[in-house]
Scaffold this motif. Sequence first.
Motif, short mmCIF file in Angstrom:
data_model
loop_
_atom_site.label_atom_id
_atom_site.label_comp_id
_atom_site.label_asym_id
_atom_site.label_seq_id
_atom_site.Cartn_x
_atom_site.Cartn_y
_atom_site.Cartn_z
N ALA A 164 -5.66 5.53 -2.77
CA ALA A 164 -5.92 4.22 -2.15
C ALA A 164 -7.16 3.54 -2.71
O ALA A 164 -7.28 2.32 -2.62
N ARG A 165 -8.07 4.31 -3.31
CA ARG A 165 -9.28 3.68 -3.87
C ARG A 165 -8.96 2.79 -5.08
O ARG A 165 -9.80 1.98 -5.48
N THR A 166 -7.75 2.92 -5.64
CA THR A 166 -7.35 2.05 -6.75
C THR A 166 -6.44 0.92 -6.28
O THR A 166 -5.93 0.15 -7.10
N LEU A 178 0.83 -1.20 0.00
CA LEU A 178 0.00 0.00 0.00
C LEU A 178 0.87 1.26 0.00
O LEU A 178 0.58 2.22 -0.72
N ALA A 179 1.95 1.24 0.78
CA ALA A 179 2.85 2.39 0.81
C ALA A 179 3.48 2.63 -0.56
O ALA A 179 3.57 3.78 -1.02
N SER A 180 3.88 1.56 -1.24
CA SER A 180 4.45 1.70 -2.58
C SER A 180 3.42 2.27 -3.56
O SER A 180 3.75 3.10 -4.41
N HIS A 181 2.18 1.84 -3.41
CA HIS A 181 1.10 2.33 -4.25
C HIS A 181 0.91 3.84 -4.06
O HIS A 181 0.80 4.60 -5.03
N LEU A 182 0.89 4.27 -2.81
CA LEU A 182 0.71 5.70 -2.49
C LEU A 182 1.92 6.52 -2.91
O LEU A 182 1.79 7.65 -3.39
N LEU A 230 -7.83 2.04 9.02
CA LEU A 230 -7.02 3.10 8.42
C LEU A 230 -7.87 4.31 8.04
O LEU A 230 -7.44 5.45 8.20
N GLY A 231 -9.08 4.07 7.54
CA GLY A 231 -9.96 5.18 7.14
C GLY A 231 -9.28 6.13 6.18
O GLY A 231 -9.35 7.35 6.33
N LEU A 232 -8.64 5.59 5.16
CA LEU A 232 -7.81 6.39 4.27
C LEU A 232 -8.62 7.43 3.50
O LEU A 232 -9.69 7.15 2.96
N LEU A 233 -8.09 8.65 3.44
CA LEU A 233 -8.77 9.75 2.76
C LEU A 233 -8.90 9.48 1.27
O LEU A 233 -9.96 9.72 0.68
N SER A 234 -7.84 8.98 0.67
CA SER A 234 -7.87 8.77 -0.79
C SER A 234 -8.57 7.49 -1.19
O SER A 234 -8.67 7.16 -2.36
N ALA A 235 -9.09 6.74 -0.17
CA ALA A 235 -9.88 5.55 -0.47
C ALA A 235 -11.37 5.86 -0.52
O ALA A 235 -12.17 5.02 -0.93
N GLU A 269 -10.57 5.27 -12.87
CA GLU A 269 -10.26 4.97 -11.47
C GLU A 269 -11.47 4.48 -10.68
O GLU A 269 -11.45 4.40 -9.45
N GLY A 270 -12.56 4.16 -11.37
CA GLY A 270 -13.74 3.63 -10.69
C GLY A 270 -14.50 4.65 -9.89
O GLY A 270 -15.24 4.30 -8.95
N ALA A 271 -14.34 5.91 -10.22
CA ALA A 271 -15.10 6.98 -9.57
C ALA A 271 -16.29 7.34 -10.45
O ALA A 271 -16.52 6.73 -11.50
N ALA A 272 -17.08 8.32 -10.02
CA ALA A 272 -18.22 8.79 -10.81
C ALA A 272 -17.96 10.23 -11.22
O ALA A 272 -17.16 10.95 -10.60
N ALA A 273 -18.63 10.67 -12.28
CA ALA A 273 -18.50 12.06 -12.73
C ALA A 273 -19.84 12.54 -13.25
O ALA A 273 -20.61 11.76 -13.82
N MET A 274 -20.13 13.81 -13.02
CA MET A 274 -21.37 14.39 -13.52
C MET A 274 -21.17 15.87 -13.75
O MET A 274 -20.44 16.54 -13.02
#
Length: 376
Positions: free
Chosen positions: A183-185, A173-177, A202-207, A241-246
């Motif tokens: 973190a959501r990816t 996870l650290a390498s990913h960040l 962890l409650g990660l902000l970027s997740a 990234e699996g998010a939504a957009a509008m």
Amino acid sequence: MKLGIVGLPNVGKSTLFNAITSTTNAQAANYPFCTIEPNAGTVAVPDARLDKLAEVWQTAKKTPAAVEFVDIAGLVKGAAQGAGLGNKFLGHIRECDALVHVVRCFEDDNIVHIVEDVNKPERVDPLRDIDAVDLELILADLEQVQNRLARQQKAAKTGSRAAAAEAAVLERLASHLEAEKPARTFSFDEGDDAQALLRKELGLLSAKPVIYACNVGEDDLLGGLDANPYWPLVAQRAAAEGAAAMPICAKTEEDLAGASEEEKLAFLSEMGITATGLDNLIRQSYALLGLISFLTDGKKECRAWTIRRGTKAPQAAGKIHSDFERGFIRAQVIAYDDLAAAGFDYAAVKAKGLQRTEGKDYVVQDGDVIEFLFNV
């Protein structure tokens, strides 16, 4: 459900917040950090099904589901190290279930655009702006992950297998960040109870789930988004990234905020759109978080209740009162569509066998009209 409205300064966060909560609590001005303390407002979730049930019953009380929006101060580059208004506001983000990331997708020479230096206006570039905010969340997460990793590596040296297993996940996870990826990816093994617990702790902000709200101009809504060069870029980024957009126009929402229902319908018709940005935002939020609503009805009150998709009947009953879950016997369920097809004739619905008796293993569906039977 609590949604945090985030973004760079001056992208329209406070204007949007005031519009969707029909308030002027959040100061909206053309200078950075005009929002300091977060503003919160609760908004009713639009639900035509609940409206119809209230009409049928001529109910004394109609209670829709609710969403809380929190307007959080603008982030700039270096916020994780205290720049701008600093870490304080990263803490406000931690309390939210999901983020509405407002991204500027309009040109206006009268509104300064700030990314890093408040004395240096920059050109509009939504992808760079998204990266700037994401990076601050990622850096805050990285510090937290590295601190926990150090503790687990130390514990692993004493022979703790659990600590060693967690340290291995934290290293990845650290390498990913460190690669500046949110973190959501990151691929947690959701089937592993230890990893699921780690993610929760962890409650990660970027997740946190994200909806990119592309703040476009009114002309873009009127003439279609084909002429807007920024919207497709954000939509592609969200999909990747699996998010939504509008698309949403804060100015239009502001114009609609104080209008009557009839005026809103006339305005939407004139604009050639079928729903307000707020309605679309709430629908996207529900979908993103895997939420649905079930309904309870009667002369005394008609009400919508928010639950996670996949919730079983006893736990849904517990949303009403803990005694309902503890003493759950069964649920009497009518699908809203069946009720509507029968002209809201409850006797006809029962005669056709469309009111079902469901037990503890029943998974509640969106739009179920339910009466719970319990005994304590």
